[in-house]
Design a protein around this motif. Sequence first.
Motif, PDB file in Angstrom:
ATOM      1  N   GLY A 143     -33.284  29.677  -6.355  1.00  0.00           N
ATOM      2  CA  GLY A 143     -33.530  28.369  -6.938  1.00  0.00           C
ATOM      3  C   GLY A 143     -34.778  27.700  -6.433  1.00  0.00           C
ATOM      4  N   GLY A 144     -35.405  28.289  -5.414  1.00  0.00           N
ATOM      5  CA  GLY A 144     -36.615  27.701  -4.844  1.00  0.00           C
ATOM      6  C   GLY A 144     -37.858  28.106  -5.614  1.00  0.00           C
ATOM      7  N   PRO A 145     -38.968  27.432  -5.351  1.00  0.00           N
ATOM      8  CA  PRO A 145     -40.174  27.670  -6.129  1.00  0.00           C
ATOM      9  C   PRO A 145     -40.983  28.867  -5.653  1.00  0.00           C
TER      10      PRO A 145
ATOM     11  N   VAL B 137     -26.455  29.318  -8.027  1.00  0.00           N
ATOM     12  CA  VAL B 137     -26.418  28.433  -6.862  1.00  0.00           C
ATOM     13  C   VAL B 137     -25.358  27.355  -7.039  1.00  0.00           C
ATOM     14  N   VAL B 138     -25.234  26.815  -8.248  1.00  0.00           N
ATOM     15  CA  VAL B 138     -24.306  25.705  -8.494  1.00  0.00           C
ATOM     16  C   VAL B 138     -23.022  26.144  -9.181  1.00  0.00           C
TER      17      VAL B 138
ATOM     18  N   THR C  97     -24.925  27.662  -0.330  1.00  0.00           N
ATOM     19  CA  THR C  97     -26.128  26.851  -0.271  1.00  0.00           C
ATOM     20  C   THR C  97     -27.247  27.553  -1.017  1.00  0.00           C
ATOM     21  N   GLY C  98     -28.231  26.778  -1.391  1.00  0.00           N
ATOM     22  CA  GLY C  98     -29.381  27.329  -2.090  1.00  0.00           C
ATOM     23  C   GLY C  98     -30.509  26.323  -2.091  1.00  0.00           C
ATOM     24  N   THR C  99     -31.459  26.571  -2.952  1.00  0.00           N
ATOM     25  CA  THR C  99     -32.671  25.772  -3.007  1.00  0.00           C
ATOM     26  C   THR C  99     -32.871  25.258  -4.421  1.00  0.00           C
TER      27      THR C  99
ATOM     28  N   VAL D 239     -34.032  21.284 -10.622  1.00  0.00           N
ATOM     29  CA  VAL D 239     -33.870  22.574 -11.298  1.00  0.00           C
ATOM     30  C   VAL D 239     -33.569  23.639 -10.248  1.00  0.00           C
ATOM     31  N   THR D 240     -32.593  24.480 -10.543  1.00  0.00           N
ATOM     32  CA  THR D 240     -32.213  25.545  -9.623  1.00  0.00           C
ATOM     33  C   THR D 240     -31.644  26.702 -10.426  1.00  0.00           C
TER      34      THR D 240
END
Length: 361
Positions: free
Chosen positions: A204-206, A92-93, A74-76, A87-88
């Motif tokens: 991947g989060g802001p 993550v993907v 999982t990620g953001t 956008v990440t």
Amino acid sequence: MLQNWIMSRGRIGANPILPPAIETVPVIPRGNLAEDERSTIELFRQSSKSVVYITSIEVGRDLQFNMLEVPRGTGTGVVWDQQGHIVTNFHVVGIGNRWRVTLSDQSTWNAEPVGFAADKELAVLRLEATPEQLSGRIFPIQIGTSRDLEVGQKVFAIGNPFGLDQTLTTGVISGLERQIKSESGRTIDGVIQTDAAINPGNSGGPLIDSSGRLIGVNTAIYSPSGASVGIGFAIPVDTLSRFVPQILKHGEVIRPGLGITYAPDAILRRLGLKGVLVATVRRGGPAEEAGLVPTRRAKDGDILLGDIISKIDDRVVTSVDDMLTILDAKEIGQSVELLVIRDVLEAPREVKLSVRLQQLE
């Protein structure tokens, strides 16, 4: 014993011992929140709408050929535009072949890949939904700049550490122009360092400034234990602003190149040399036009080393990674000045060449 004591207390003429009265503890009403608290709360309310939860899934079959979906991580991510692009980070993907995205309203959508830039730790997904379905559900994040950041200014990170969604951490910019390694092993320049807590799942989060503008995408932490120790890194938003539009348009990053192939770094290291050895030069390309000499075989069968690129626009080149990092900051059609070492094993001499960059194939 306890029963006998109770009975004795209850006899006529006995002096019962009454429990002390329990006083009610007064609740003191708090005053107004401090101004910086109100600002942070409002910033989170607005910016968190643009933050999504990403689940990477690997789809396969079991021994009976039944379809299986196995969560791999999982990620953001952040909402980039009204078309549902997310956008990440690439990592993550990169561990799955199917993705689900949960928006801030807790609705979950399948997503498809638009493109990746592993060297830049970037990936773009698109929600599998119509604009009508997404209306009122997605809120693109405000895009800022990273070229004018200052060490010490406040920053805020929003993400899903350890699966805990919509988590806010705060801190300051601890350093600028850091370097980290991407999943592909390439160096990423200009990275933002922050002490805002970044943990697994934040990727991947802001990273946002006090105006709620995106200034970076949280990417990595430095930690012997794997958890935050106050050293986190974020890809600067100026890098996103340059490469995300290319991914949206082409499905990949379009890079400028010299029109050459190069030898592995190990070859020059064995000779005690630094730089990039030119292996071949594309026929009719700008490198050939500029006179760049490739590695070739002499009539007697000996290998004659080609030019060794030691500088590009006065920036020292010690490896292939150095060269690619410098070229990534250039534009197709732009000219660069090369300093090369020619005839390094016979009569070494420095030669300056001007090469017009072409699209890397």
